[in-house]
Scaffold this motif. Structure first.
Motif, PDB file in Angstrom:
ATOM      1  N   CYS A   1      -2.997   0.267  -3.969  1.00  0.00           N
ATOM      2  CA  CYS A   1      -2.978  -0.860  -3.450  1.00  0.00           C
ATOM      3  C   CYS A   1      -2.574  -1.780  -4.548  1.00  0.00           C
ATOM      4  O   CYS A   1      -3.451  -1.968  -5.416  1.00  0.00           O
ATOM      5  CB  CYS A   1      -4.105  -1.221  -2.522  1.00  0.00           C
TER       6      CYS A   1
ATOM      7  N   ASP B   1       0.118   5.233   0.967  1.00  0.00           N
ATOM      8  CA  ASP B   1      -0.787   6.319   1.270  1.00  0.00           C
ATOM      9  C   ASP B   1      -0.172   7.525   1.774  1.00  0.00           C
ATOM     10  O   ASP B   1       0.425   7.635   2.929  1.00  0.00           O
ATOM     11  CB  ASP B   1      -1.659   5.636   2.478  1.00  0.00           C
TER      12      ASP B   1
ATOM     13  N   LYS C   1       0.914  -1.191  -0.178  1.00  0.00           N
ATOM     14  CA  LYS C   1       0.013  -0.059   0.091  1.00  0.00           C
ATOM     15  C   LYS C   1       0.897   1.158   0.077  1.00  0.00           C
ATOM     16  O   LYS C   1       1.987   1.426   0.529  1.00  0.00           O
ATOM     17  CB  LYS C   1      -0.899   0.144   1.230  1.00  0.00           C
TER      18      LYS C   1
ATOM     19  N   TYR D   1      -2.853   7.457  -3.415  1.00  0.00           N
ATOM     20  CA  TYR D   1      -3.126   6.228  -2.642  1.00  0.00           C
ATOM     21  C   TYR D   1      -2.822   5.135  -3.741  1.00  0.00           C
ATOM     22  O   TYR D   1      -3.338   5.124  -4.626  1.00  0.00           O
ATOM     23  CB  TYR D   1      -4.451   6.102  -2.215  1.00  0.00           C
TER      24      TYR D   1
END
Length: 305
Positions: A64, A5, A3, A62
């Motif tokens: 993922c 962020d 991830k 962001y």
């Protein structure tokens, strides 16, 4: 699963997006960040953005994704079905179940491993894991893939793909009987908001996608179509055919539950036309349907009688 962020602070404002992310995520190269942006995985304020976007204070960045192992692909001796080759390019007829380039969980046995053994030199534009790779086809898709042997060829082929002058034709066996002879599916594709491992027709964080198709042969419950890609989005044909209610037979991700013993999705890149990077000659390369695909068509023809 990896991830990212990040929230942009004032001191980082006006930095290029790809540089900002690679500076903050030290183990990610700028080329890897650019790849995530191109795939629509890395988002800015929940929207697709470009590598040269200048970040602003408060921007939320962001992503993922499955982390890619940073390693150097090693040459491996393997039988390659070479359909065209010269000092600039090589066109391979890729078999089913072969991954195009190394990544996490697939470090050996990929097309790139075999190419490095055969070619010795490949374009370095895409780094050590994807040398020469200009475009990709899915692991379970068979057929033609063009590879650049040097940077000049890579740039030329990439520009042709972006300008939509490379002609890519696929055969697909799909569920159901398509009544009209041809059509165009013009529907944007992006990550499925419910399943990040899948793509979907969506207006959210998507890119334009167009697939042209024509009917080649009809069967009792299936249709053989030829598809021409105008754009090259991830899983484009598979997603578009599902969208119009005629998913590709054998596609475990986008089609019905197993209805035919076919060993995988019946999707084959059978023709590729491009302008040669050095001679400017128009080159057309073809690859016949795999035997298993042909055998299934023959069985369907027998059932028609």
């Amino acid at each position: 699963m990896r991830k990212i962020d990040l929230t942009v602070l004032e001191e980082d404002a006006l930095c290029r997006l790809d540089k900002y992310v690679s500076d903050k995520e030290k183990d990610l190269s700028r080329s890897r960040v650019q790849s995530l942006l191109q795939d629509g995985v890395l988002l800015v304020n929940d929207k697709v953005s470009k590598a040269n976007y200048k970040v602003k204070t408060g921007d939320h960045i962001y992503a993922c994704f499955d982390d890619e192992v940073e390693l150097e692909a090693k040459p491996e001796k393997m039988d390659l079905d070479i359909r065209y080759e010269d000092s600039d390019v090589i066109v391979i007829n890729k078999p089913r179940n072969m991954v195009v380039h190394p990544a996490a969980g697939n470090q050996t046995g990929t097309l790139v491993n075999g190419l490095l053994y055969h070619c010795k030199d490949l374009s370095g534009i895409n780094g050590v894991l994807r040398p020469g790779i200009v475009h990709r086809i899915d692991k379970d898709t068979t057929g033609l893939l063009i590879v650049a042997k040097n940077d000049k060829a890579h740039v030329s082929l990439s520009e042709q793909l972006q300008s939509k002058t490379v002609n890519r034709l696929y055969y697909a066996l799909v569920h159901g009987v398509i009544e009209h002879e041809f059509g165009t599916i013009d529907a944007p594709i992006g990550r499925d908001v419910k399943d990040r491992q899948k793509m979907a027709v969506t207006e959210v964080n998507s890119k334009d996608a167009r697939t042209h198709f024509k009917v080649i042969e009809r069967f009792k419950n299936y249709t053989l179509v030829e598809c021409r890609l105008e754009t090259g989005r991830t899983h484009q044909i598979r997603v578009h055919m599902q969208y119009i209610g005629h998913p590709v037979v054998g596609d475990e991700k986008y089609s019905y539950r197993k209805t035919m013993d076919c060993g995988g999705q019946l999707l084959h890149a059978h023709q590729l036309t491009f302008v040669h990077p050095s001679t400017n000659e128009k080159i057309t390369v073809e690859a016949p349907l795999p035997k298993q695909f042909e055998d299934i068509l023959e069985e369907l023809r027998k059932e028609q009688k």
